[in-house]
Write a protein that holds these residues in place. Sequence first.
Motif, short mmCIF file in Angstrom:
data_model
loop_
_atom_site.label_atom_id
_atom_site.label_comp_id
_atom_site.label_asym_id
_atom_site.label_seq_id
_atom_site.Cartn_x
_atom_site.Cartn_y
_atom_site.Cartn_z
N LEU A 302 -42.80 12.22 -24.15
CA LEU A 302 -44.12 12.51 -24.73
C LEU A 302 -44.57 11.44 -25.72
O LEU A 302 -45.62 11.55 -26.33
N TYR A 303 -43.73 10.40 -25.90
CA TYR A 303 -44.04 9.32 -26.83
C TYR A 303 -44.28 9.86 -28.24
O TYR A 303 -45.16 9.40 -28.95
N ARG A 304 -43.47 10.84 -28.64
CA ARG A 304 -43.61 11.37 -29.98
C ARG A 304 -43.17 10.32 -31.00
O ARG A 304 -42.24 9.54 -30.74
N PRO A 305 -43.81 10.28 -32.16
CA PRO A 305 -43.39 9.34 -33.21
C PRO A 305 -42.02 9.70 -33.74
O PRO A 305 -41.55 10.84 -33.59
N ALA A 306 -41.37 8.74 -34.39
CA ALA A 306 -40.03 8.95 -34.93
C ALA A 306 -40.03 10.14 -35.90
O ALA A 306 -41.00 10.39 -36.61
N GLY A 307 -38.91 10.85 -35.92
CA GLY A 307 -38.78 12.00 -36.82
C GLY A 307 -37.90 13.06 -36.20
O GLY A 307 -37.35 12.89 -35.09
N LEU A 308 -37.75 14.16 -36.92
CA LEU A 308 -36.91 15.27 -36.46
C LEU A 308 -37.79 16.35 -35.84
O LEU A 308 -38.80 16.76 -36.42
N TYR A 309 -37.40 16.83 -34.67
CA TYR A 309 -38.14 17.87 -33.96
C TYR A 309 -37.22 19.06 -33.67
O TYR A 309 -36.04 18.89 -33.37
N ARG A 396 -54.92 18.83 -21.40
CA ARG A 396 -53.72 18.26 -22.02
C ARG A 396 -52.47 18.85 -21.37
O ARG A 396 -51.52 18.14 -21.03
N ALA A 397 -52.44 20.16 -21.24
CA ALA A 397 -51.29 20.83 -20.63
C ALA A 397 -51.10 20.37 -19.18
O ALA A 397 -49.98 20.17 -18.71
N ALA A 398 -52.20 20.17 -18.48
CA ALA A 398 -52.13 19.73 -17.08
C ALA A 398 -51.52 18.33 -16.98
O ALA A 398 -50.75 18.05 -16.04
N ILE A 399 -51.84 17.46 -17.94
CA ILE A 399 -51.28 16.11 -17.91
C ILE A 399 -49.76 16.16 -18.11
O ILE A 399 -49.00 15.46 -17.43
N VAL A 400 -49.29 16.99 -19.05
CA VAL A 400 -47.85 17.13 -19.27
C VAL A 400 -47.18 17.64 -18.00
O VAL A 400 -46.17 17.10 -17.53
N ALA A 401 -47.72 18.69 -17.42
CA ALA A 401 -47.14 19.26 -16.20
C ALA A 401 -47.18 18.25 -15.06
O ALA A 401 -46.22 18.11 -14.29
N HIS A 402 -48.30 17.54 -14.93
CA HIS A 402 -48.46 16.54 -13.87
C HIS A 402 -47.37 15.46 -13.97
O HIS A 402 -46.82 15.04 -12.95
N THR A 403 -47.07 15.03 -15.19
CA THR A 403 -46.09 13.96 -15.38
C THR A 403 -44.70 14.42 -14.96
O THR A 403 -43.97 13.68 -14.29
#
Length: 421
Positions: A302-309, A396-403
């Motif tokens: 998801l190209y999340r920025p650095a950090g704790l998730y 947005r949700a569709a793009i995540v699922a599509h990927t």
Amino acid sequence: MRTSSPCASRELRIAGMPAAGYLRHDPRLSHQLLGHVAGGGEPRGATMPCGASRREAAEVIRGCLELVAVALQGGTAVEVPDRLRARIGDWAAEGVDLEAVQHATHLGFRFVLDLLGRRATGADSRAMVVAGQRLAEVLDRLVTAFTGSYLRELRAQGNARDDAGGQLASALIAGDAGPAQLRGSGFATADAYAVLALGVATETGDDAAVRDEHEARRRLRRMRMELAAGRGGPAPALLGPEGGTVLLAEDRLEDAAAADLLDRLQRAAGVPLLGTVVHALTDEVPAATKDAHTLLDLAQRLYRPAGLYRMADLAVEYQITRPGPGRRRLAAVLDPLRAQPELLNTLVVHLRNDRNRQRTSRALHIHTNTIDHRMRRIAQHTGLDPMNMDGLWYLRAAIVAHTYETGADPALMPELPAAGR
């Protein structure tokens, strides 16, 4: 390259007597020197091996004085004897500070130079210069040898610690760590663990320093050193240049320890790191490790920025990416755009730019009016208006699922907003 000191082939004489004689003819010198460098007991700041500290220090002093005597006699420079290296290695293994050893060594050489200076007359100025040069050469050899002994011991200890930590982490992750192994591991143990999965942030993937193997080895070494230096003691871990798994023993299921460790590891590594944390009881560590790395893969894709998730931070995305009819149905929303890649690309870039028309315009080198026109076409083809909040969320949700459904470029996954935002 070492260069010879002036008069290197001649024995130095001070006040008409061989300079080495001042060291060898006084049986009390080593004891005086021991008292001087030990300050009445031990080298300043040191913790000498119990029961033998003065005897061993006297042994080292005698060995150093022999090297100095050879140098003052004009003899060929000799290597530091193995017995001296071995003794310093023992001290390294037993926790004597290298700084204390080096401090004591320099004190001893100043003591010897002062001793010679007190014997010297006005005619010995040249001899004293040469004496200082020869003592400096011996000191250089000793400091280099002593430091090398420490480094070898520390590397050996670090490798052993890494091996032990890796074995314990492997056993916990596999669910094979029994009570006896946990108690005898030397690592802090508890009934619960924070399972921390680590990885380099995807945004740095094109960074040459991240890809360079030499830099990757350095990054791994620095992370291991930081992990070993933790305030709560080292933690069992399986680490590689690109990340790994750290198990933090916890009395309470909190994220503070994981967040603090990630911050320190990131500073040590010198590159942005992603971390995902899942809390688990000891017998749940295998499943928690799998979940933590699944979240890490999701955050990277998801190209999340650095950090704790945490799971709470990625719960919606996590659910969307689970295989099944729901994901397939969401991914199918974008089917009408597959034949028009410029529309899908514009949608992704625009959403990643938080729908900022100017930034999207610069990124795609198109006019802002073109962006508006393409957004309207997307609404016509999909039935979802990206300018409307409900349509925006669904797209947005569709793009995540599509990927995930198609294995498309992970860049086609903009950050999802919080539900209802």
